[in-house]
Write an enzyme that holds these catalytic residues in place. Structure first.
Site, mmCIF file in Angstrom:
data_model
loop_
_atom_site.group_PDB
_atom_site.id
_atom_site.type_symbol
_atom_site.label_atom_id
_atom_site.label_comp_id
_atom_site.label_asym_id
_atom_site.label_seq_id
_atom_site.Cartn_x
_atom_site.Cartn_y
_atom_site.Cartn_z
ATOM 1 N N HIS A 49 40.321 41.421 32.901
ATOM 2 C CA HIS A 49 39.745 40.789 33.054
ATOM 3 C C HIS A 49 40.333 39.978 33.517
ATOM 4 C CE1 HIS A 49 38.100 37.169 29.732
ATOM 5 N NE2 HIS A 49 37.899 36.526 30.834
ATOM 6 N N HIS A 104 39.076 37.048 37.116
ATOM 7 C CA HIS A 104 38.334 36.311 38.095
ATOM 8 C C HIS A 104 38.422 36.306 39.650
ATOM 9 C CE1 HIS A 104 36.213 34.546 34.097
ATOM 10 N NE2 HIS A 104 38.081 34.611 34.378
ATOM 11 N N LEU A 105 37.432 37.277 40.276
ATOM 12 C CA LEU A 105 37.791 36.940 41.337
ATOM 13 C C LEU A 105 37.062 36.310 42.384
ATOM 14 C CD1 LEU A 105 38.322 41.251 42.355
ATOM 15 C CD2 LEU A 105 39.910 38.852 42.266
ATOM 16 N N ASN A 112 31.099 35.196 36.739
ATOM 17 C CA ASN A 112 30.314 34.289 37.071
ATOM 18 C C ASN A 112 30.606 33.891 38.754
ATOM 19 O OD1 ASN A 112 33.075 34.751 36.279
ATOM 20 N ND2 ASN A 112 33.262 33.133 35.411
ATOM 21 N N ASP A 169 30.373 36.385 30.636
ATOM 22 C CA ASP A 169 32.142 35.631 30.794
ATOM 23 C C ASP A 169 32.174 33.996 30.874
ATOM 24 O OD1 ASP A 169 35.195 35.947 29.598
ATOM 25 O OD2 ASP A 169 35.515 35.011 31.775
ATOM 26 N N ASP A 198 43.341 37.110 32.786
ATOM 27 C CA ASP A 198 42.262 36.012 32.641
ATOM 28 C C ASP A 198 42.559 35.231 33.450
ATOM 29 O OD1 ASP A 198 39.777 34.603 32.008
ATOM 30 O OD2 ASP A 198 40.364 33.431 30.672
ATOM 31 N N GLY A 234 40.946 27.408 32.879
ATOM 32 C CA GLY A 234 41.270 29.165 34.169
ATOM 33 C C GLY A 234 43.151 28.067 34.363
#
Length: 405
Positions: free
Chosen positions: A61, A63-64, A95, A152, A286, A305
Site C-alpha cells: 500500500h 502512493h508514488l 489515484n 483506494d 500507506d 496522508g
C-alpha cells in the site's frame, strides 16, 4: 559476487549467525564461514555485524504520485525512499493522472516504472473510471498486467458496480483491495465498519479474493476475524504502523492527518490485537507523500496522508519484535511472506536459489529519525524525532546494491 557476512538471519523463528552469498540476481549460498570457500574469486564484502539480514519487505500500500502529481513524489524518489527503508517491492495505488483505468493508461505507468524505479513496483488498476464509482474500469483489457484493483482513497458505494468488479476479479483471479468507507459515515468509525460489514457479505457471495486496506476500528477487525473464522480465508486485511502506534490524542499538526484518521485508544489496541492474532495478516505503510506547502495549511484544509516506507520496518521491529509481542517468524509473515502469498507475488526467501532482494537492518543501535534524512519528496511523517531500532543500512534488489547508509 557479493558476500554479506557476520549478520543474523531468521531460521525457525530464531536468529542464527550466517553469511549470505549473492551471485548475479540470485542468492547462491547461506551459511557459516562462506568467505573461506571463495578462494581468489572477486567478491564485494558487506559487513552485517549487529544486523538482521532478511528478504526485502513487500509494502502492498503505497502512493508514488507519478504520473500526474510529481510535486508530491516521483517514481524515482518514492522507490529510493523505499530502498532506504528496506522495502524491495511496493504496490502503487491508482489515484494518478491519467488514472490506470484502461490498458493505455496502465501501460504508461508501467513504462515510467521501468524507466525510473530502483525497487520492484507493481501497480494497482482502478476499479472504476477515474475512481468515480460510476463506470467500471476496463478490467478485462488490463487483466494480463494486473495482480489487483482498487479505488483506494475512495470507498466504492455503488454496490452493483462493486459486485460486478468482484465477479470479474474472481474470473481473472485478481485481488480487490478496498478502501472501505461508507458515504454517509465518512471518516467516522462507522463509515469504515459499516462498509466493511457490507463488503464482507458481498465477498462471501461472490467468492473473490478480497483485501481490506488500512483497517483502523475495533468493529472492522471483529467482522474480519469472524469471517475468517467461518472459513472465508480469501478475506484479508492490513494494518498500518501509525494505527498500531498512535491514537487521536497524539495529533499535533497535519503530519498526523490521514484517512482513516487516528482513532481512539480502544481502536488502537484492537489494531494491535489483530496484528498479534493474525487477523491483520499484513503490515503496510500507506505511504502518502504531500508537499510541505500542503501540509503547512490549517489542519482542516491539509490533505490526508503521511509518508511511511522508511519507518515501516524499524517501527514494527522496535515496538513489536524487540518487545517480544511478536516473534521473528510473525515479523517475516507480516512484511514479506503474507503480502507475497495474498497478492500472488511468488515466494521470497533468504535461501539459495531465490532472488537476492535483501534488506540489512541495524537491530543493535537505536537512533532518532530525522527530517533531513528523508529521501521521499514528502516530509510528512509523524515519526520525525522518534527513536527506533532496526533502521535499514543496505538494500539489494536483484543482486544489486541499490541503497546503503
Amino acid at each position: 559476487m557479493i558476500l554479506i557476512e557476520n549478520g543474523k538471519i531468521i531460521k525457525n523463528d530464531e536468529l542464527v549467525t550466517a553469511d549470505v552469498l549473492v551471485d548475479g540476481e540470485k542468492i547462491v549460498a547461506v551459511g557459516a564461514g562462506l568467505k573461506a570457500n571463495l578462494g581468489s574469486k572477486a567478491c564485494e564484502v558487506i559487513d552485517a555485524s549487529g544486523c538482521l539480514v532478511m528478504p526485502g519487505a513487500v509494502d502492498v500500500h503505497t502512493h508514488l504520485r507519478e504520473p500526474g502529481f510529481e510535486k508530491k513524489e516521483t517514481i524515482a524518489t518514492g522507490t529510493l525512499s523505499a530502498a532506504k527503508g528496506g522495502v524491495t517491492t511496493m504496490m502503487s495505488m491508482p489515484n494518478l493522472f491519467p488514472c490506470p483505468d484502461n490498458k493505455a493508461n496502465l501501460q504508461l505507468q508501467l513504462e515510467l516504472i521501468k524507466k525510473s524505479a530502483v525497487v520492484r513496483v507493481i501497480p494497482y488498476g482502478a476499479v472504476s473510471v477515474l475512481e468515480n464509482g460510476k463506470e467500471l474500469s476496463d478490467i478485462s483489457d488490463m487483466k494480463d498486467d494486473l495482480l489487483a484493483i482498487t479505488d483506494d482513497g475512495r470507498g466504492v458505494n455503488n454496490i452493483a458496480l462493486l459486485k460486478e468488479a468482484m465477479e470479474l476479479a474472481k474470473r481473472y483471479n485478481i485481488v480487490i483491495a478496498s478502501h472501505a468507507e461508507d458515504e454517509e459515515g465518512g471518516y467516522e468509525p462507522r463509515g469504515e465498519f459499516v462498509a466493511v460489514r457490507r463488503e464482507i457479505e458481498l465477498a462471501k457471495q461472490v467468492g473473490c479474493r478480497y483485501h481490506f486496506c488500512h483497517m483502523s476500528t475495533k468493529e472492522s477487525f471483529e467482522a474480519i476475524r469472524k469471517a475468517r473464522a467461518e472459513g472465508y480465508t480469501n478475506i484479508t486485511c492490513e494494518v498500518a504502523p501509525h494505527h498500531l502506534l498512535l491514537n487521536k490524542t497524539h495529533i499535533k499538526n497535519p503530519n498526523w492527518k490521514m484517512n482513516p484518521p487516528l482513532r481512539s485508544e480502544e481502536d488502537r489496541l484492537a489494531a494491535v490485537a489483530a496484528l498479534l492474532d493474525g487477523t491483520a495478516c499484513i503490515v503496510a505503510s500507506d505511504h502518502a507523500p504531500h508537499t510541505e506547502e500542503e501540509k503547512s495549511r490549517a489542519y482542516e484544509d491539509a490533505p490526508n496522508g503521511i509518508i511511511g516506507v522508511e519507518t515501516l520496518l524499524p517501527a514494527i521491529y522496535t515496538h513489536f519484535v524487540r518487545t517480544g509481542q511478536i516473534g521473528w517468524g510473525r515479523f517475516l509473515e507480516a512484511v514479506v511472506e503474507r503480502p507475497c502469498e495474498i497478492f500472488g507475488l511468488g515466494e521470497r526467501r533468504l535461501e539459495a536459489g531465490f532472488v537476492a532482494d535483501i534488506a540489512v537492518l541495524d537491530i543493535s543501535n537505536e537512533r532518532v529519525y530525522t527530517k533531513d534524512e528523508i529521501l521521499s519528496k514528502g516530509k510528512n511523517s509523524p515519526f520525525i524525532g522518534e527513536k527506533f531500532y532496526g533502521f535499514n543500512v543496505c538494500t539489494l534488489v536483484g543482486g544489486k546494491v541499490v541503497w546503503r547508509a
